[in-house]
Design a protein around this motif. Structure first.
Motif, PDB file in Angstrom:
ATOM      1  N   THR A  48      -2.255   2.365  -4.901  1.00  0.00           N
ATOM      2  CA  THR A  48      -1.634   3.674  -4.969  1.00  0.00           C
ATOM      3  C   THR A  48      -2.717   4.722  -5.173  1.00  0.00           C
ATOM      4  OG1 THR A  48       0.206   4.897  -5.968  1.00  0.00           O
ATOM      5  CG2 THR A  48      -1.148   3.582  -7.465  1.00  0.00           C
ATOM      6  N   ASP A  49      -2.291   5.950  -5.421  1.00  0.00           N
ATOM      7  CA  ASP A  49      -3.232   7.027  -5.706  1.00  0.00           C
ATOM      8  C   ASP A  49      -3.077   7.423  -7.174  1.00  0.00           C
ATOM      9  OD1 ASP A  49      -0.852   8.518  -5.799  1.00  0.00           O
ATOM     10  OD2 ASP A  49      -1.172   9.391  -3.829  1.00  0.00           O
ATOM     11  N   ASP A  50      -3.849   8.416  -7.606  1.00  0.00           N
ATOM     12  CA  ASP A  50      -3.804   8.809  -9.014  1.00  0.00           C
ATOM     13  C   ASP A  50      -2.426   9.305  -9.438  1.00  0.00           C
ATOM     14  OD1 ASP A  50      -6.394   8.074  -9.549  1.00  0.00           O
ATOM     15  OD2 ASP A  50      -7.220  10.094  -9.422  1.00  0.00           O
ATOM     16  N   PRO A  64      -8.271   5.872  -5.539  1.00  0.00           N
ATOM     17  CA  PRO A  64      -9.208   6.969  -5.825  1.00  0.00           C
ATOM     18  C   PRO A  64      -9.922   6.798  -7.168  1.00  0.00           C
ATOM     19  CG  PRO A  64      -7.108   7.852  -5.083  1.00  0.00           C
ATOM     20  CD  PRO A  64      -6.920   6.384  -5.277  1.00  0.00           C
ATOM     21  N   SER A 120      -5.176   2.201  -8.766  1.00  0.00           N
ATOM     22  CA  SER A 120      -5.403   3.511  -8.157  1.00  0.00           C
ATOM     23  C   SER A 120      -6.709   3.441  -7.366  1.00  0.00           C
ATOM     24  CB  SER A 120      -5.502   4.602  -9.218  1.00  0.00           C
ATOM     25  OG  SER A 120      -5.989   5.797  -8.636  1.00  0.00           O
ATOM     26  N   ASP A 152       0.855  -1.187   0.000  1.00  0.00           N
ATOM     27  CA  ASP A 152       0.000   0.000   0.000  1.00  0.00           C
ATOM     28  C   ASP A 152       0.884   1.227   0.000  1.00  0.00           C
ATOM     29  OD1 ASP A 152      -1.903   2.008   0.383  1.00  0.00           O
ATOM     30  OD2 ASP A 152      -3.161   0.684   1.588  1.00  0.00           O
ATOM     31  N   GLU A 153       0.927   1.932  -1.128  1.00  0.00           N
ATOM     32  CA  GLU A 153       1.773   3.113  -1.271  1.00  0.00           C
ATOM     33  C   GLU A 153       1.032   4.409  -0.985  1.00  0.00           C
ATOM     34  OE1 GLU A 153       3.445   2.928  -5.201  1.00  0.00           O
ATOM     35  OE2 GLU A 153       5.028   1.574  -4.528  1.00  0.00           O
ATOM     36  N   ARG A 154      -0.237   4.317  -0.622  1.00  0.00           N
ATOM     37  CA  ARG A 154      -1.013   5.527  -0.382  1.00  0.00           C
ATOM     38  C   ARG A 154      -0.575   6.202   0.913  1.00  0.00           C
ATOM     39  NH1 ARG A 154      -6.635   3.562   0.254  1.00  0.00           N
ATOM     40  NH2 ARG A 154      -5.503   1.872   1.225  1.00  0.00           N
ATOM     41  N   GLU A 155      -0.684   7.515   0.933  1.00  0.00           N
ATOM     42  CA  GLU A 155      -0.369   8.261   2.145  1.00  0.00           C
ATOM     43  C   GLU A 155      -1.292   7.777   3.253  1.00  0.00           C
ATOM     44  OE1 GLU A 155      -0.470  12.841   3.634  1.00  0.00           O
ATOM     45  OE2 GLU A 155       0.261  12.455   1.599  1.00  0.00           O
TER      46      GLU A 155
END
Length: 181
Positions: free
Chosen positions: A49-51, A124, A122, A9-12
């Motif tokens: 991840t995120d966008d 989001p 992604s 999980d690379e999301r903040e």
């Protein structure tokens, strides 16, 4: 060996409590997709991840400077693909559960043989698409994961017939998991 899902999980802020349910769902989808495609063992790495994170990967690996929903990076060799990566012949010896050593490099030992590839989603984008298409986030996440998995196995959707086959397989797997529209 069986099919195994590794999770990054690379999301903040990383994963939270709701992601635990995602993991169980995705492991079930991996099992169902493996059964449908007669893939009995291997490792799939999933990165959330995120966008911005997926946009960077899309730009680097596909030359498209925009976010997308899912990327797949197959590691299996198939005809017509890039030549295989050559690894150093200095591998460590690995012991199995009984303490026996597995073959070292130079003895037909490939520590990466069971890796099927990487899927990047992604979160989001998946959330936005679920809302846009009027179905649950879990259905969208499952769709993207199975889509990515089929790409790891060599499926594509560049033409009408390829798309019909690939999307038909996706829908059949999602239906078995109860993730219909």
């Amino acid at each position: 060996m069986t099919l195994h899902l590794e999770w990054i999980d690379e999301r903040e802020g990383g994963a939270g409590p709701r992601e635990e349910a995602w993991m169980a769902l995705l492991e079930e989808l991996l099992r169902l997709a493996g059964e449908a495609e007669n893939v009995e063992d291997g490792v799939v790495t999933l990165t959330l991840t995120d966008d911005e994170g997926i946009r960077e990967m899309n730009r680097e690996y596909r030359g498209l400077d925009k976010p997308t929903d899912v990327l797949s990076f197959p590691l299996r060799e198939t005809a017509g693909e890039e030549p295989p990566v050559v690894y150093s012949d200095e591998y460590e010896v690995i012991e199995d559960e009984e303490g026996d050593e597995e073959p070292a490099a130079g003895e037909d030992y490939d520590p990466f043989a069971e890796m099927l590839g990487d899927i990047v989603i992604s979160v989001p984008r998946a959330e936005a698409q679920a809302e846009e298409y009027g179905h649950s986030f879990e259905r969208e996440l499952g769709f993207l994961f199975v889509h990515g998995f089929l790409h790891l196995l060599g499926y594509d959707h560049g033409g009408e017939e390829e798309e019909r086959i690939m999307f038909g397989k996706q829908e059949a797997i999602l239906a078995k998991a109860g993730l219909t529209r």
